[in-house]
Design a protein around this motif. Structure first.
Motif, short mmCIF file in Angstrom:
data_model
loop_
_atom_site.label_atom_id
_atom_site.label_comp_id
_atom_site.label_asym_id
_atom_site.label_seq_id
_atom_site.Cartn_x
_atom_site.Cartn_y
_atom_site.Cartn_z
N CYS A 135 66.12 74.56 39.74
CA CYS A 135 67.31 75.35 39.41
C CYS A 135 67.58 76.42 40.46
O CYS A 135 68.68 76.96 40.52
N CYS A 177 64.27 81.02 41.13
CA CYS A 177 63.15 81.75 41.74
C CYS A 177 63.51 82.24 43.14
O CYS A 177 63.00 83.27 43.58
N CYS A 210 61.41 82.45 36.25
CA CYS A 210 61.54 81.00 36.14
C CYS A 210 61.84 80.60 34.69
O CYS A 210 61.07 80.93 33.80
S1 SF4 Z 1 60.12 76.99 39.85
FE1 SF4 Z 1 61.31 77.60 38.08
S2 SF4 Z 1 62.90 78.95 38.91
FE2 SF4 Z 1 62.05 77.85 40.65
S3 SF4 Z 1 63.38 76.06 40.88
FE3 SF4 Z 1 61.66 75.42 39.59
S4 SF4 Z 1 62.39 75.74 37.51
FE4 SF4 Z 1 63.77 76.88 38.83
#
Ligand code: SF4
Ligand code: SF4
Lengths: 219, 424
Positions: free
Chosen positions: B30, B33, B107
């Motif tokens: 997503c 982070c 996250c």
């Molecule tokens: S670690 Fe968590 S915040 Fe980062 S891309 Fe993956 S799901 Fe999204």
């Protein structure tokens, strides 16, 4: 094969196979994770991690304020999609009927316009998420083949379901068969892709929430 | 497969537990982070996305611990962990991550990304893919007893100065003392105010304490470079000294990672609970405050703010104590935006300060702090970590910002009510 025969095949044996793969896959994945376990933590806890862990399982559904500001689009589109999908999956009358016929469980459905709205919203959100994925610098960088597979496997059932329900484009039986087929695709790829997050996120949140919690930090 | 890659893979495998497996199964790419990480935010470089920093560990997890991955590995289709990959990821694992843990707080699926980067370092260092600066610090820590090469001689000299200046006696190797006080090399070299502050505050409070000539250094380069073996060796020295003296509590100084090393990682490194308690100096001071044993007088005239050291606050749980203490002596206290457990890292934690090649990057990362400071415009900046303090001073100077930085213990000592009864 006639359309009706095709439909029967898709919702009969093929469906059973897909469901079997789905559950077997889930089982394997959970075993793979859980057998690895976690080492005992010998440090003196500030508090028990259990309460904090449970809290994090829920609280991570609400974005942290600064993150919401920085990633508003991703978060809002994510919410719309997840809620829309949930409503369409759980509260559409034919879906409830299917569960009732196989398990005997049943619950009230939502009116068609509500489910319709939710479905269209979810489809719209998914399209927006895809466009954003290809446009945004970070997302484009992170996205790989598996992400597109997961997107497609989620998108097709929504689209074909909507079209079947409203008798669009193709003959109803054929569209319904395609809908079920797309669900089968989803079921089969689900355990082996990041779609697994649907279940594993509870483990992740728990692991993090309880580990942070025993240090005295609600995460 | 080459030997070095094999060493790394085996070390990664040792680090992968149920939590890591759940985390890597859950990531939905997503990107949230990225925006929590100061290294991404201040550079705009997507390679600095926290989860991306974990590609080597992820590959090993996938090909060793998932059904599809194992099959792919069998037929040679799994993405490989090669020396090239490891070499490329060295920068991402060390220079561009201060282990600040902000990413782990945002996250949506709940991944502790920072914790995984710490784990990945185990494999990187085992295979030799760690920065020279950290290697040097670790070697000095193991051989000399301090990452900066400080010896007991330097500490003894400082003790002499403090005794001269204060007329107090600094207890050394005192059996059965309640508290064993540790220091960081940074404090021994650059901030002698710390020891003096402790001596004065503890003397007033009538606390029984001691230094140990066998274990004076609290910092732990093993934690930073990511080597449990080195970390264990260093923490064992403290444990041995503390248990021999029979102290009730060991006090970690104003240093973030030293606290993590002693308080949270130490018992797991030696594989058993301690026979003493481990506390940060601010926790001890706050207990003294609550017991009425820490009395201050007067208030600072200036507007002040507090920089939360990541390892102490977000990763350590010492959240409330700093502010309670600060408010004893500062009237015009103002918190920076996102202060507390979502505070922005100074840019040099997690060993980054010891990596020469990261010099420029850490100053770029400091811009996150700069913006926070500009939002509240303090006259002075308080913190509780000597490593943060050095970086803050450097960053402020680089940006021509005239904001003096002070340690909280030292600030409290400046306002200490002294009755004059000096006792060791
Ligand atoms: S670690 Fe968590 S915040 Fe980062 S891309 Fe993956 S799901 Fe999204
Ligand atoms: S721990 Fe901090 S520096 Fe490291 S990746 Fe996460 S946010 Fe970035």
């Amino acid at each position: 094969m006639t359309t009706v025969a095709f439909l029967d095949f898709v919702r009969g044996p093929l469906f059973q196979i897909a469901v079997a793969i789905f559950f077997a896959g889930l089982f394997i994945r959970f075993v793979e994770i859980l057998v690895l376990g976690r080492k005992t933590d010998f440090s003196e806890p500030r508090q028990s991690g259990t309460g904090a862990g449970f809290k994090t399982v829920f609280s991570r559904s609400v974005p942290e304020a600064g993150t919401f500001k920085r990633s508003a689009f991703t978060i809002i589109a994510g919410y719309v999609f997840h809620i829309g999908l949930f409503v369409a999956l759980v509260f559409l009358a034919p879906h409830i009927a299917l569960v009732r016929d196989t398990t005997g469980l049943s619950w009230p459905n939502l009116p068609t316009p509500v489910v319709d709205f939710a479905t269209v919203a979810a489809i719209g959100a998914l399209v927006a998420i895809l466009v954003n994925r290809m446009r945004d610098k970070v997302l484009r960088f992170l996205t790989g083949f598996e992400d597109y597979v997961a997107w497609t496997a989620t998108f097709l059932p929504l689209l074909t379901g909507y079209m079947a329900f409203h008798h669009l484009l193709l003959r109803y039986e054929l569209m319904l068969a395609l809908h079920i087929l797309s669900v089968e695709l989803l079921l089969v790829v689900f355990p082996f892709t990041k779609l697994m997050h649907t279940f594993t996120l509870f483990l992740s949140r728990w692991y993090t929430g309880s580990a942070f919690g025993r240090k005295g930090v609600q995460s | 497969m080459t030997d070095r890659a094999k060493i790394a893979i085996n070390a990664f495998k040792e680090q992968i537990d149920g939590a890591v497996s759940a985390y890597l199964s859950s990531c939905v790419h997503c990107g949230l982070c990225a925006h929590a990480c100061l290294f991404f935010n201040e550079t705009g470089d997507p390679r600095y996305t926290p989860i991306h920093k974990l590609e080597p560990l992820r590959r090993v997890w996938w090909s060793e611990y998932t059904l599809f991955g194992k099959l792919a590995l069998l037929v040679g289709l799994a993405p490989k962990v090669t020396e090239e990959l490891l070499a490329e990821w060295q920068e991402l694992t060390y220079n561009a991550c201060s282990l600040c843990g902000r990413c782990s707080m945002v996250c949506p699926v709940g991944n502790d990304i920072a914790g995984m980067i710490r784990k990945q370092r185990e494999g990187m260092v085992a295979a030799g893919y760690s920065p020279d600066g950290l290697k040097g610090a670790s070697t000095r820590a193991v051989k000399i007893g301090s990452p900066m090469g400080v010896t007991w001689k330097a500490v003894a000299a400082q003790i002499g100065h403090v005794e001269n200046d204060t007329g107090l006696q600094i207890p050394v190797d005192k059996d059965g003392a309640d508290y064993l006080v540790l220091m960081s090399s940074m404090e021994i070299m650059n901030y002698p105010e710390y020891l003096e502050a402790i001596a004065r505050i503890f003397s007033e409070a009538g606390v029984s304490w001691t230094l140990s000539s066998q274990a004076f250094e609290a910092t732990n380069s093993g934690i930073q470079i990511g080597s449990s073996d080195i970390a264990r060796e260093l923490v064992s020295r403290i444990v041995a000294a503390a248990e021999k003296l029979g102290v009730k509590t060991v006090i970690s100084p104003e240093c973030g990672h030293a606290y993590t090393a002693l308080r949270w990682d130490g018992p797991n490194l030696i594989g058993r609970p301690y026979k003493f308690k481990a506390r940060h100096i601010l926790e001890v001071l706050d207990e003294l405050r609550a017991a009425g044993k820490l009395k201050t007088e007067g208030f600072e005239e200036e507007r002040m703010t507090f920089h939360d050291p990541c390892q102490l606050v977000r990763r350590g749980g010492v959240l409330e104590q700093p502010r309670r203490l600060v408010k004893m002596v500062v009237k015009d206290f103002v918190d920076m935006p996102e202060a507390g457990k979502m505070n922005w890292c100074c840019g040099a934690g997690g060993g980054v300060s010891a990596i020469e090649e990261a010099g420029e990057l850490k100053l770029t990362a400091f811009n996150a702090k700069k913006r926070q400071l500009e939002a509240v415009k303090p006259d002075k900046l308080i913190t509780a970590c000597a490593n943060c303090r050095i970086q803050l001073e450097e960053g402020l100077e680089e940006n021509n910002m005239d904001i003096p930085v002070i340690g909280l213990t030292e600030l409290l000592a400046e306002h200490l009510v002294e009755t004059g009864k000096a006792e060791g």
